[in-house]
Design a protein around this motif. Sequence first.
Motif, PDB file in Angstrom:
ATOM      1  N   ALA A 185      32.303 -54.528  -1.010  1.00 12.37           N
ATOM      2  CA  ALA A 185      32.384 -54.707  -2.460  1.00 12.37           C
ATOM      3  C   ALA A 185      31.167 -54.098  -3.154  1.00 12.37           C
ATOM      4  O   ALA A 185      31.302 -53.497  -4.236  1.00 12.37           O
ATOM      5  N   MET A 186      29.984 -54.241  -2.574  1.00  7.25           N
ATOM      6  CA  MET A 186      28.785 -53.677  -3.180  1.00  7.25           C
ATOM      7  C   MET A 186      28.792 -52.156  -3.082  1.00  7.25           C
ATOM      8  O   MET A 186      28.382 -51.457  -4.017  1.00  7.25           O
ATOM      9  N   ILE A 187      29.265 -51.633  -1.959  1.00  7.64           N
ATOM     10  CA  ILE A 187      29.354 -50.180  -1.810  1.00  7.64           C
ATOM     11  C   ILE A 187      30.362 -49.604  -2.796  1.00  7.64           C
ATOM     12  O   ILE A 187      30.104 -48.585  -3.451  1.00  7.64           O
ATOM     13  N   ASP A 188      31.502 -50.257  -2.942  1.00  4.74           N
ATOM     14  CA  ASP A 188      32.498 -49.799  -3.918  1.00  4.74           C
ATOM     15  C   ASP A 188      31.935 -49.844  -5.338  1.00  4.74           C
ATOM     16  O   ASP A 188      32.202 -48.950  -6.158  1.00  4.74           O
ATOM     17  N   HIS A 189      31.150 -50.883  -5.643  1.00  2.00           N
ATOM     18  CA  HIS A 189      30.549 -50.992  -6.967  1.00  2.00           C
ATOM     19  C   HIS A 189      29.574 -49.833  -7.210  1.00  2.00           C
ATOM     20  O   HIS A 189      29.534 -49.254  -8.308  1.00  2.00           O
ATOM     21  N   ALA A 190      28.800 -49.503  -6.183  1.00  2.00           N
ATOM     22  CA  ALA A 190      27.871 -48.382  -6.310  1.00  2.00           C
ATOM     23  C   ALA A 190      28.625 -47.072  -6.538  1.00  2.00           C
ATOM     24  O   ALA A 190      28.208 -46.234  -7.355  1.00  2.00           O
ATOM     25  N   ILE A 191      29.720 -46.880  -5.831  1.00  2.00           N
ATOM     26  CA  ILE A 191      30.513 -45.667  -6.011  1.00  2.00           C
ATOM     27  C   ILE A 191      31.077 -45.599  -7.424  1.00  2.00           C
ATOM     28  O   ILE A 191      31.079 -44.539  -8.068  1.00  2.00           O
ATOM     29  N   ASP A 192      31.529 -46.749  -7.935  1.00  2.00           N
ATOM     30  CA  ASP A 192      32.021 -46.786  -9.319  1.00  2.00           C
ATOM     31  C   ASP A 192      30.911 -46.417 -10.301  1.00  2.00           C
ATOM     32  O   ASP A 192      31.136 -45.671 -11.265  1.00  2.00           O
ATOM     33  N   CYS A 193      29.705 -46.932 -10.065  1.00  2.00           N
ATOM     34  CA  CYS A 193      28.572 -46.600 -10.937  1.00  2.00           C
ATOM     35  C   CYS A 193      28.237 -45.118 -10.849  1.00  2.00           C
ATOM     36  O   CYS A 193      27.931 -44.472 -11.862  1.00  2.00           O
ATOM     37  N   HIS A 194      28.286 -44.588  -9.645  1.00  2.00           N
ATOM     38  CA  HIS A 194      28.036 -43.153  -9.466  1.00  2.00           C
ATOM     39  C   HIS A 194      29.075 -42.322 -10.226  1.00  2.00           C
ATOM     40  O   HIS A 194      28.729 -41.337 -10.896  1.00  2.00           O
ATOM     41  N   ASP A 195      30.335 -42.724 -10.139  1.00  2.00           N
ATOM     42  CA  ASP A 195      31.391 -41.994 -10.839  1.00  2.00           C
ATOM     43  C   ASP A 195      31.190 -42.059 -12.358  1.00  2.00           C
ATOM     44  O   ASP A 195      31.497 -41.097 -13.078  1.00  2.00           O
TER      45      ASP A 195
ATOM     46  N   ARG B  84      25.683 -65.788  -6.592  1.00  2.00           N
ATOM     47  CA  ARG B  84      24.649 -65.471  -7.587  1.00  2.00           C
ATOM     48  C   ARG B  84      23.895 -64.207  -7.187  1.00  2.00           C
ATOM     49  O   ARG B  84      23.594 -63.356  -8.035  1.00  2.00           O
ATOM     50  N   VAL B  85      23.573 -64.082  -5.909  1.00  2.00           N
ATOM     51  CA  VAL B  85      22.864 -62.897  -5.441  1.00  2.00           C
ATOM     52  C   VAL B  85      23.745 -61.652  -5.589  1.00  2.00           C
ATOM     53  O   VAL B  85      23.265 -60.576  -5.982  1.00  2.00           O
ATOM     54  N   ASN B  86      25.034 -61.781  -5.307  1.00  2.00           N
ATOM     55  CA  ASN B  86      25.938 -60.644  -5.470  1.00  2.00           C
ATOM     56  C   ASN B  86      25.988 -60.164  -6.922  1.00  2.00           C
ATOM     57  O   ASN B  86      25.974 -58.954  -7.189  1.00  2.00           O
ATOM     58  N   ARG B  87      26.040 -61.109  -7.850  1.00  2.00           N
ATOM     59  CA  ARG B  87      26.072 -60.724  -9.265  1.00  2.00           C
ATOM     60  C   ARG B  87      24.779 -59.999  -9.648  1.00  2.00           C
ATOM     61  O   ARG B  87      24.806 -59.007 -10.389  1.00  2.00           O
ATOM     62  N   GLU B  88      23.677 -60.488  -9.137  1.00  2.00           N
ATOM     63  CA  GLU B  88      22.397 -59.850  -9.446  1.00  2.00           C
ATOM     64  C   GLU B  88      22.328 -58.458  -8.823  1.00  2.00           C
ATOM     65  O   GLU B  88      21.836 -57.517  -9.444  1.00  2.00           O
ATOM     66  N   TYR B  89      22.819 -58.334  -7.617  1.00  2.00           N
ATOM     67  CA  TYR B  89      22.823 -57.036  -6.943  1.00  2.00           C
ATOM     68  C   TYR B  89      23.628 -56.022  -7.751  1.00  2.00           C
ATOM     69  O   TYR B  89      23.185 -54.886  -7.977  1.00  2.00           O
ATOM     70  N   GLU B  90      24.791 -56.427  -8.207  1.00  2.00           N
ATOM     71  CA  GLU B  90      25.620 -55.529  -9.016  1.00  2.00           C
ATOM     72  C   GLU B  90      24.913 -55.144 -10.308  1.00  2.00           C
ATOM     73  O   GLU B  90      24.946 -53.975 -10.726  1.00  2.00           O
ATOM     74  N   ALA B  91      24.267 -56.114 -10.951  1.00  2.00           N
ATOM     75  CA  ALA B  91      23.567 -55.833 -12.209  1.00  2.00           C
ATOM     76  C   ALA B  91      22.391 -54.878 -11.986  1.00  2.00           C
ATOM     77  O   ALA B  91      22.142 -53.983 -12.805  1.00  2.00           O
ATOM     78  N   LEU B  92      21.672 -55.060 -10.895  1.00  2.00           N
ATOM     79  CA  LEU B  92      20.556 -54.172 -10.590  1.00  2.00           C
ATOM     80  C   LEU B  92      21.042 -52.747 -10.343  1.00  2.00           C
ATOM     81  O   LEU B  92      20.426 -51.771 -10.798  1.00  2.00           O
ATOM     82  N   LEU B  93      22.153 -52.614  -9.618  1.00  2.00           N
ATOM     83  CA  LEU B  93      22.712 -51.289  -9.387  1.00  2.00           C
ATOM     84  C   LEU B  93      23.135 -50.638 -10.696  1.00  2.00           C
ATOM     85  O   LEU B  93      22.876 -49.444 -10.917  1.00  2.00           O
ATOM     86  N   GLU B  94      23.772 -51.400 -11.560  1.00  2.00           N
ATOM     87  CA  GLU B  94      24.210 -50.846 -12.843  1.00  2.00           C
ATOM     88  C   GLU B  94      23.016 -50.323 -13.637  1.00  2.00           C
ATOM     89  O   GLU B  94      23.076 -49.222 -14.220  1.00  2.00           O
ATOM     90  N   TYR B  95      21.944 -51.099 -13.665  1.00  2.00           N
ATOM     91  CA  TYR B  95      20.746 -50.657 -14.379  1.00  2.00           C
ATOM     92  C   TYR B  95      20.202 -49.371 -13.755  1.00  2.00           C
ATOM     93  O   TYR B  95      19.851 -48.418 -14.468  1.00  2.00           O
ATOM     94  N   ALA B  96      20.100 -49.357 -12.433  1.00  2.00           N
ATOM     95  CA  ALA B  96      19.511 -48.200 -11.758  1.00  2.00           C
ATOM     96  C   ALA B  96      20.339 -46.934 -11.973  1.00  2.00           C
ATOM     97  O   ALA B  96      19.797 -45.865 -12.266  1.00  2.00           O
ATOM     98  N   PHE B  97      21.652 -47.052 -11.835  1.00  2.00           N
ATOM     99  CA  PHE B  97      22.493 -45.865 -12.008  1.00  2.00           C
ATOM    100  C   PHE B  97      22.434 -45.348 -13.443  1.00  2.00           C
ATOM    101  O   PHE B  97      22.565 -44.146 -13.670  1.00  2.00           O
ATOM    102  N   GLU B  98      22.223 -46.242 -14.386  1.00  2.41           N
ATOM    103  CA  GLU B  98      22.143 -45.820 -15.786  1.00  2.41           C
ATOM    104  C   GLU B  98      20.765 -45.268 -16.132  1.00  2.41           C
ATOM    105  O   GLU B  98      20.659 -44.293 -16.896  1.00  2.41           O
TER     106      GLU B  98
END
Length: 283
Positions: A210-220, A182-196
Amino acid sequence: MIPPIANRFVAGESPAVALDHVRQINQRNVGAIVNLLGEHYEERPPVRSDAAEYRAIAGDIAGSNLDACLSVKPSQLGLDIGEDVFREVLEDIVETAVDRDVFVWIDMEDHTTTDATLDAFEDLAREYGTDGSDGRLGVCVQANLKRTRDDIERLADVPGKVRFVKGAYDEPADVAYDGSDRVNREYEALLEYAFEQFDGGIAVGSHDPAMIDHAIDCHDEYGTDFEIQMLMGVREDAQYDLASEYDVWQYVPYGGRWKSYFYRRATERKENLRFALRAIFGR
């Protein structure tokens, strides 16, 4: 003297030794977030002492042209004594650091400190920061807290940086999510919001690939500037590898109050515990 077993996670007991470590990681293109260990002071003398050391080390960083910044804890700066004490001491440090062009991070502690920490961050970031930049100040938010989505909406236009972490405190169920998934899903959602929504100033404070890769995907996808932050002694090979392509910072603690910090680092992850046991038994 810090024994060799703890040197993986703590840079040393003195500012000079800590800055030697900073020089070493700077040579590998990794910046340093320098933290003097200390927390939950209930009397003013240790608050004054640590604050004076932070002001001094800001001068040392500026004078040595190191790629480094500071990180302070609210309870280290007197929050347990009173919010007014914390505000006064923090502003003194920030003012000194800004004069020397040294960035300051404010760590986040348990949920009872969140309002005071965010209020101080926002006020000082707006006072010392510049619109359209990452400012002079940063704050940490924790994905396990249910309030954090609202908090980052509030912080989106503040001229400062925001560090996203999963959260390490054992919080009550009424304020925090339970379970790593649950925390991982929230972390990903927070990153998506922030990058947008953010203009930049995103710090991904995680060792989870996995979280670092997700952040890189959001950055891309969004092109938003970000940095990766990890602890000294944890996945350091990954830190150096990532630094060849991304902005990477290492959290570098030092000081005489190293025992409790080392214990937490050594026991929170299996590989850290294995490292400590090998050091003790020579295997």
